[in-house]
Design a protein around this motif. Structure first.
Motif, PDB file in Angstrom:
ATOM      1  N   GLY A 150       0.804  -1.218   0.000  1.00  0.00           N
ATOM      2  CA  GLY A 150       0.000   0.000   0.000  1.00  0.00           C
ATOM      3  C   GLY A 150       0.830   1.257   0.000  1.00  0.00           C
ATOM      4  O   GLY A 150       0.448   2.264   0.615  1.00  0.00           O
ATOM      5  N   LEU A 151       1.975   1.251  -0.691  1.00  0.00           N
ATOM      6  CA  LEU A 151       2.895   2.376  -0.671  1.00  0.00           C
ATOM      7  C   LEU A 151       2.983   3.108  -2.009  1.00  0.00           C
ATOM      8  O   LEU A 151       3.913   3.887  -2.225  1.00  0.00           O
ATOM      9  CB  LEU A 151       4.297   1.897  -0.261  1.00  0.00           C
ATOM     10  N   LEU A 152       2.042   2.877  -2.890  1.00  0.00           N
ATOM     11  CA  LEU A 152       2.047   3.579  -4.169  1.00  0.00           C
ATOM     12  C   LEU A 152       1.644   5.036  -3.982  1.00  0.00           C
ATOM     13  O   LEU A 152       0.907   5.372  -3.052  1.00  0.00           O
ATOM     14  CB  LEU A 152       1.083   2.891  -5.140  1.00  0.00           C
TER      15      LEU A 152
ATOM     16  N   LEU B 157      -3.791  -1.796   6.123  1.00  0.00           N
ATOM     17  CA  LEU B 157      -2.349  -1.937   5.959  1.00  0.00           C
ATOM     18  C   LEU B 157      -1.534  -1.163   6.994  1.00  0.00           C
ATOM     19  O   LEU B 157      -0.468  -1.613   7.417  1.00  0.00           O
ATOM     20  CB  LEU B 157      -1.939  -1.487   4.550  1.00  0.00           C
ATOM     21  N   ALA B 158      -2.006   0.004   7.398  1.00  0.00           N
ATOM     22  CA  ALA B 158      -1.236   0.850   8.316  1.00  0.00           C
ATOM     23  C   ALA B 158      -0.841   0.138   9.612  1.00  0.00           C
ATOM     24  O   ALA B 158       0.308   0.250  10.056  1.00  0.00           O
ATOM     25  CB  ALA B 158      -2.001   2.141   8.612  1.00  0.00           C
ATOM     26  N   PRO B 159      -1.736  -0.624  10.266  1.00  0.00           N
ATOM     27  CA  PRO B 159      -1.326  -1.317  11.491  1.00  0.00           C
ATOM     28  C   PRO B 159      -0.320  -2.450  11.245  1.00  0.00           C
ATOM     29  O   PRO B 159       0.351  -2.888  12.190  1.00  0.00           O
ATOM     30  CB  PRO B 159      -2.651  -1.877  12.039  1.00  0.00           C
TER      31      PRO B 159
ATOM     32  N   GLY C 114      -7.283  -1.409   1.967  1.00  0.00           N
ATOM     33  CA  GLY C 114      -6.428  -0.247   1.824  1.00  0.00           C
ATOM     34  C   GLY C 114      -5.762   0.192   3.109  1.00  0.00           C
ATOM     35  O   GLY C 114      -5.455  -0.620   3.996  1.00  0.00           O
ATOM     36  N   GLU C 115      -5.555   1.496   3.246  1.00  0.00           N
ATOM     37  CA  GLU C 115      -4.758   2.048   4.337  1.00  0.00           C
ATOM     38  C   GLU C 115      -5.252   1.670   5.734  1.00  0.00           C
ATOM     39  O   GLU C 115      -4.426   1.348   6.601  1.00  0.00           O
ATOM     40  CB  GLU C 115      -4.697   3.573   4.193  1.00  0.00           C
TER      41      GLU C 115
END
Length: 317
Positions: free
Chosen positions: A59-61, A86-88, A82-83
């Motif tokens: 998720g780093l695009l 993915l962020a955790p 999405g974020e």
């Protein structure tokens, strides 16, 4: 290859990015499965979509890029949210070793500041934790390195520090994006060995993005060959790199062998590496064996044997 309980499972991944003439599909039809403790290499020329694929998984695009997939799971968890999903996971269970270590650091902060930020994320507050992790990747003068700013260290040393930071996170999956780029051969081999040591210690899976076939042969259990945003051959590293079946894989290996042998006339593949065809085979415009079937019918990924797959209408040419 069928993996009973894959750590990472991807089906029909596609990445659409903005372009001067509107959005275009840079990566399409990516199917991958990665087991715990396994290293899978994504190999191909620059512009083949390797890095885009790795960034999409985490998720780093950049903004404007759009990722779709029929399936995208990590340890059974659906990542298509999405974020928020993915962020955790990033920085805990998902880690990345980037191609340019200089860009991974805040130039105004010392290395010790970066290491402590990672260790706090893992809840490791031992006074000597940062030095211990640097020592684990072969840094002898750990205190000197911790006191330095990024610009005061060589590219090879920064890559060691980055691997120590990722190692301190102890993630389950590491995406290593061209981690030996611009390093000399000796340092590059040391970096690959460090990644392997990290994997042996924690049992993590590694997605290794590279155009260096020697590095892929040294580190990878399996390799997936990409051209124009599509995987055209995937299988055990030994089988794909020693006895390639796809015309693109054969051409890629022939160019490397030509360079290694210092042939007076170098083997090269004609055409644009990143060009996607509007129909038919993704290697259509560059393949010496293309025929009307290749132009009209995109080949599917078919099994040569249970662990070796090919996207080609003419595997025996």
């Amino acid at each position: 290859m069928t993996i009973a309980t894959p750590l990472l499972s991807v089906a029909d991944l596609a990445v659409t990015v903005p372009g001067p003439s509107g959005p275009w599909t840079a990566v399409a039809g990516i199917d991958l499965a990665l087991a715990r403790g396994e290293t899978l290499g994504l190999i191909g020329e620059s512009g083949s979509g390797k890095t885009l694929t790795g960034l999409a998984l985490l998720g780093l695009l950049p903004s404007g890029a759009r990722v779709t997939a029929r399936r995208l799971t990590f340890d059974g968890q659906d990542l298509r949210g999405g974020e928020p999903v993915l962020a955790p996971l990033r920085g805990r269970r998902l880690g990345m070793i980037v191609q340019d270590p200089v860009g991974a650091f805040n130039p105004a902060k010392r290395i010790g500041w970066h290491m402590r930020a990672v260790l706090r994320r893992r809840g490791d507050r031992r006074p000597d934790a940062a030095a211990c992790w640097l020592s684990a990747v072969g840094v002898r003068a750990a205190e000197r390195v911790l006191a330095a700013y990024p610009h005061q260290l060589s590219g090879g040393m920064l890559q060691r520090v980055l691997i120590a930071m990722v190692g301190a996170l102890e993630p389950d999956l590491i995406v290593a994006d061209e981690p030996t780029t611009n390093l000399d051969a000796v340092v590059a081999r040391q970096i690959l060995d460090l990644i392997r040591e990290q994997q042996n210690r924690t049992g993590c899976a590694v997605l290794f993005v590279t155009h260096d076939l020697a590095a892929a042969r040294h580190l990878c259990d399996r390799v997936a060959v990409m051209v124009a945003g599509t995987i055209v051959e995937i299988g055990p590293a030994s089988a794909v790199l020693e006895a390639p079946r796809h015309p693109y894989t054969r051409g890629l290996i022939a160019t490397v062998r030509s360079l290694a042998a210092r042939d007076p006339i170098l083997v090269e593949m004609v055409g644009e590496p990143g060009r996607r065809e509007t129909g038919g085979c993704p290697f259509l415009s560059r393949c010496p064996h293309a025929d009307p079937l290749c132009r009209s019918d995109p080949p599917g990924l078919s099994a040569l044997r249970p662990d070796h797959f090919l996207r080609c209408h003419h595997p025996d040419v």
